[in-house]
Write a protein that holds these residues in place. Structure first.
Motif, short mmCIF file in Angstrom:
data_model
loop_
_atom_site.label_atom_id
_atom_site.label_comp_id
_atom_site.label_asym_id
_atom_site.label_seq_id
_atom_site.Cartn_x
_atom_site.Cartn_y
_atom_site.Cartn_z
N MET A 1 -8.47 6.56 -4.69
CA MET A 1 -7.34 7.22 -5.33
C MET A 1 -6.58 8.08 -4.32
O MET A 1 -5.37 8.04 -4.26
N ALA A 2 -7.29 8.86 -3.53
CA ALA A 2 -6.63 9.73 -2.56
C ALA A 2 -5.85 8.93 -1.53
O ALA A 2 -4.76 9.33 -1.13
N LYS A 3 -6.41 7.80 -1.09
CA LYS A 3 -5.73 6.98 -0.09
C LYS A 3 -4.44 6.38 -0.66
O LYS A 3 -3.41 6.37 0.01
N ALA A 4 -4.48 5.92 -1.91
CA ALA A 4 -3.28 5.37 -2.55
C ALA A 4 -2.21 6.45 -2.71
O ALA A 4 -1.02 6.19 -2.52
N GLU A 5 -2.64 7.65 -3.04
CA GLU A 5 -1.70 8.76 -3.18
C GLU A 5 -1.07 9.11 -1.83
O GLU A 5 0.13 9.38 -1.74
N ARG A 6 -1.85 9.07 -0.78
CA ARG A 6 -1.32 9.35 0.56
C ARG A 6 -0.31 8.29 0.98
O ARG A 6 0.75 8.62 1.52
N GLN A 8 1.53 6.51 -0.96
CA GLN A 8 2.74 6.74 -1.75
C GLN A 8 3.57 7.88 -1.16
O GLN A 8 4.79 7.79 -1.07
N LYS A 9 2.91 8.94 -0.73
CA LYS A 9 3.62 10.07 -0.10
C LYS A 9 4.26 9.66 1.22
O LYS A 9 5.38 10.05 1.53
N ASN A 11 5.20 6.63 2.03
CA ASN A 11 6.34 5.78 1.68
C ASN A 11 7.56 6.61 1.35
O ASN A 11 8.66 6.35 1.86
N SER A 12 7.40 7.64 0.52
CA SER A 12 8.52 8.51 0.14
C SER A 12 9.09 9.23 1.36
O SER A 12 10.31 9.33 1.51
N LYS A 43 -1.81 -0.52 4.65
CA LYS A 43 -2.94 0.36 4.33
C LYS A 43 -3.48 1.08 5.57
O LYS A 43 -3.99 2.19 5.47
#
Length: 106
Positions: A1-6, A8-9, A11-12, A43
């Motif tokens: 979860m933390a890696k996916a959130e990172r 996403q950040k 990317n933004s 990834k």
């Protein structure tokens, strides 16, 4: 979860920073509008696909040529602005905005 959130950040952040760099540093031929739509970082954070919309559509090849000609300049500015390691290597990709919107609305 933390890696996916990172991811996403990241990317933004890349959309914001690359948009600013393109706006300030790249000269396109007259009457060409370029918008950074999204980023898709790998990834391992080694590569990022930057998705662009170009108007008018018939100028997309010219736009991509200008961006690829200046990709090292853009990458160098991005490397200096971001305080992350590694800074992903940029790959520009064009999307057909009109087709995408029509597919979403159908």
């Amino acid at each position: 979860m933390a890696k996916a959130e990172r991811i996403q950040k990241v990317n933004s952040l890349l959309v914001k920073e690359i948009s600013e760099i393109i706006l300030r540093e790249i000269d396109f031929p007259k009457n060409i509008f370029v918008t950074v739509i999204s980023a898709n970082v790998s990834k391992d954070l080694q590569k990022v696909d930057i998705f662009l919309a170009v108007f008018p559509e018939k100028e997309k090849d010219k736009c991509l040529e200008v961006l690829n000609k200046n990709i090292y300049k853009i990458q160098k500015i991005l490397d200096k602005k971001l305080k992350m390691k590694p800074v992903p290597k940029i790959v520009f990709k064009l999307i057909d905005v009109i087709r995408t919107i029509s597919l979403e609305n159908s």
